[in-house]
Design a protein around this motif. Sequence first.
Motif, mmCIF file in Angstrom:
data_model
loop_
_atom_site.group_PDB
_atom_site.id
_atom_site.type_symbol
_atom_site.label_atom_id
_atom_site.label_comp_id
_atom_site.label_asym_id
_atom_site.label_seq_id
_atom_site.Cartn_x
_atom_site.Cartn_y
_atom_site.Cartn_z
ATOM 1 N N ARG A 18 0.840 -1.212 0.000
ATOM 2 C CA ARG A 18 0.000 0.000 0.000
ATOM 3 C C ARG A 18 0.868 1.252 0.000
ATOM 4 O O ARG A 18 0.561 2.239 -0.665
ATOM 5 C CB ARG A 18 -0.924 -0.013 1.218
ATOM 6 C CG ARG A 18 -1.847 1.195 1.282
ATOM 7 C CD ARG A 18 -2.871 1.115 2.386
ATOM 8 N NE ARG A 18 -3.976 0.237 2.029
ATOM 9 C CZ ARG A 18 -4.233 -0.922 2.616
ATOM 10 N NH1 ARG A 18 -3.470 -1.343 3.605
ATOM 11 N NH2 ARG A 18 -5.247 -1.666 2.235
ATOM 12 N N LYS A 19 1.966 1.198 0.756
ATOM 13 C CA LYS A 19 2.847 2.362 0.869
ATOM 14 C C LYS A 19 3.467 2.721 -0.480
ATOM 15 O O LYS A 19 3.648 3.896 -0.797
ATOM 16 C CB LYS A 19 3.945 2.054 1.892
ATOM 17 C CG LYS A 19 4.728 3.279 2.371
ATOM 18 C CD LYS A 19 5.881 2.876 3.283
ATOM 19 C CE LYS A 19 5.365 2.185 4.538
ATOM 20 N NZ LYS A 19 6.487 1.774 5.438
ATOM 21 N N VAL A 20 3.798 1.708 -1.302
ATOM 22 C CA VAL A 20 4.488 1.976 -2.576
ATOM 23 C C VAL A 20 3.541 1.995 -3.770
ATOM 24 O O VAL A 20 3.981 2.155 -4.912
ATOM 25 C CB VAL A 20 5.613 0.940 -2.807
ATOM 26 C CG1 VAL A 20 6.639 1.024 -1.701
ATOM 27 C CG2 VAL A 20 5.050 -0.479 -2.910
ATOM 28 N N GLY A 21 2.234 1.827 -3.511
ATOM 29 C CA GLY A 21 1.262 1.955 -4.593
ATOM 30 C C GLY A 21 1.019 0.702 -5.402
ATOM 31 O O GLY A 21 0.467 0.763 -6.511
ATOM 32 N N VAL A 22 1.404 -0.460 -4.887
ATOM 33 C CA VAL A 22 1.157 -1.735 -5.575
ATOM 34 C C VAL A 22 -0.186 -2.301 -5.116
ATOM 35 O O VAL A 22 -0.490 -2.310 -3.927
ATOM 36 C CB VAL A 22 2.293 -2.741 -5.267
ATOM 37 C CG1 VAL A 22 1.890 -4.155 -5.647
ATOM 38 C CG2 VAL A 22 3.553 -2.335 -5.996
ATOM 39 N N SER A 23 -1.004 -2.758 -6.048
ATOM 40 C CA SER A 23 -2.310 -3.314 -5.677
ATOM 41 C C SER A 23 -2.410 -4.811 -5.933
ATOM 42 O O SER A 23 -3.354 -5.455 -5.483
ATOM 43 C CB SER A 23 -3.430 -2.597 -6.441
ATOM 44 O OG SER A 23 -3.258 -2.766 -7.831
#
Length: 717
Positions: A638-643
Amino acid sequence: MTSHAQLVAFSVPECCNPSHVATYFLFLHDYIPAIFLHGVASFFYRFDAYVVHEQHGVGRYVELIQRELNGIWREYLVIEYASAKRGQPGDRLFVPTDTLEQVTKYVGGEAPTLNRIGGADWQNTKRRARKAVKQIAAELIQLYAARMSAPGFAFSPDNSWQRELESAFAYVETTDQLSTIEEVKKDMEKSVPMDRVIAGDVGYGKTEIAVRAAFKATQDGKQVAILVPTTLLVQQHFATFSERYAPFPIKIKPLSRFQSTKEINETLQGIAEGSVDVVIGTHRLLTSDVRFKDLGLVIVDEEQRFGVEHKEHLKALRTNVDFLTMSATPIPRTLEMAITGIREMSVIQTPPEERLPVLTFVGSYDQKQVAAAIRRELLREGQVFYVHNRVSTIDKTYLELKELVPEARFAIAHGQMNEHELEQVILDFWAEKYDVLISTTIVESGLDIPNANTLIVDRADKFGLSQLHQIRGRVGRARERAYAYFFYPEEKPLTENAYDRLATIAQHTDLGSGMAVALKDLEIRGAGNILGGEQSGHIAEVGFDLYVRLVGEALAQAKGESVSTDTEIKIELSLDAHLPHDYIKEEKLRMQIYRRLADVKTEKEVDEISEELLDRFGKYVDPVEILLEVSKLRVIARKVGVSEIVQQGRFIKISPLELPDSRIIRLNRLYPGTQVRATIRAIQVPAPTTSLVNGQVLKNKEIINWVTKLVRDVFED
């Protein structure tokens, strides 16, 4: 409908003295055929609980089950949706427990319409709700802007008289009381009009905060209006304020039907001329003939008791006058506004010294039990409140109780009595001339009789949750142990809502539980629109949690702030990650842990849950450890924008992401064979296997540790 036999509850708070509990069980032994502790799960607690999945809409919670797929065990939440074909069983969605942040309990109505999986109705519903809340946000911003730009009055810092008044307080202030008083004073000293809600349980010192705030206003020559729901509370507050302000030249006047016409006219003239500094009154204060010369502060006590028309009148004052609202159980609309950041809120949770929780019994009516409860209170020279909320039959109840306990002295009080007769009855009861006061709900708000420490409520199923909590607050105000009995008729089945209300009042007996009761009340009753009734349909369609989040997003957009949305994190790996039934046997507890792990925002929170599990349930097995590691991986993702982190054959796919050439070169060096798929903004990395030739991809601890290292290598320097 719910059978009465399902709801016999005797709630014993953990902090109770064991000797008290033992004595009370002996006392009740002859009168209660079956006693058991009743608890309501904090998430889903029965088969027909409705839930909202952010992507799929409103469904019905069925169960929590474990399933095996390719040798991997996981636990799933089963949600049933509407059937695509009429007459067919509903479609079922299996939600992995590590994605529970997508699911909330439905609040907004008793029987919502179920959505269909894959249908367009849910997306259309959300679209309509978003459009509606944008309009609300615009109105709220307008109201907020009006308050911010209004020519409010900045009160002066405390003077010597203020300090003298506060030092004369007969009790030791609690920490929460002191911090709340400080917050109120800071608000008053700003040029922006104050609009603060004080949520504090019954008897937690809210009145003293009002005393100090009102005094501060008078020191700058401003008038104060204190609005209370009942004439009895007017008299009680008038006595309290008069005693506290006695050494100072401050003129206080009451305004209610207890005053004569001459007294009322004199008070109105004093308000208009400015000679009356503080006026304490019922909704009589909101009539058109009440005109203040220089109003500076409005204090509303027990806001939940005032109707919509009263609120509209008050709203007209709110833009340029400081506003302080006090309540033991803030009503849902007040909670909504506090939740969405429109009003400031202070919560007083610390109980006064030596205050004991009220031992609470909920069950079907029993004459023997009523007689025993009254006699036990008489034995310790105490008094009893008996609440019977029907004036037409209150005399009959009086005769029945007099026959049941002939040695007791009974009195009747209700709102249809002559004002002076009613006042005299209350004063006589306060002076201990009577043992039992049989009354309607006129005793609900603010009445303070320390010697009355047993409460009996007839037909408790007919009362609202906030009412039940308020009425229970009439006892337990002294240092004596207090008892509360909530009875319902044995012969009539309870409705679901009545069952929920009584179960909640039985469960929430701890000191300071008013906010918990208010939130449960919000859940049971649903929520109206923040600014009116026209939004209730949207709340019913999408549920309160999602509705409030949409309002929050719309408000942020209207203010020009960035909106952070929690995207669903999809992690599909060969992982045996769950809470085994033999580790945590109760479904409710497993659900709570799953929910907390789904909601974590930092790795530190995961570590705290890990320590708690070790402390509560002992050393955990591999599936629990892997579940905790999955939660940490979700935090990083979540912190690095990966879903998406998905296992596809022998590859691990990570998306969406776009990497610079230097990072791709580094990845190929660390993980040979990495494929970059620019069209779908993803990378595919070969996963390690058990052997070089035809080996199986690693599972469980090995794969979760490897993937976590991979994600860190991709994004961390």
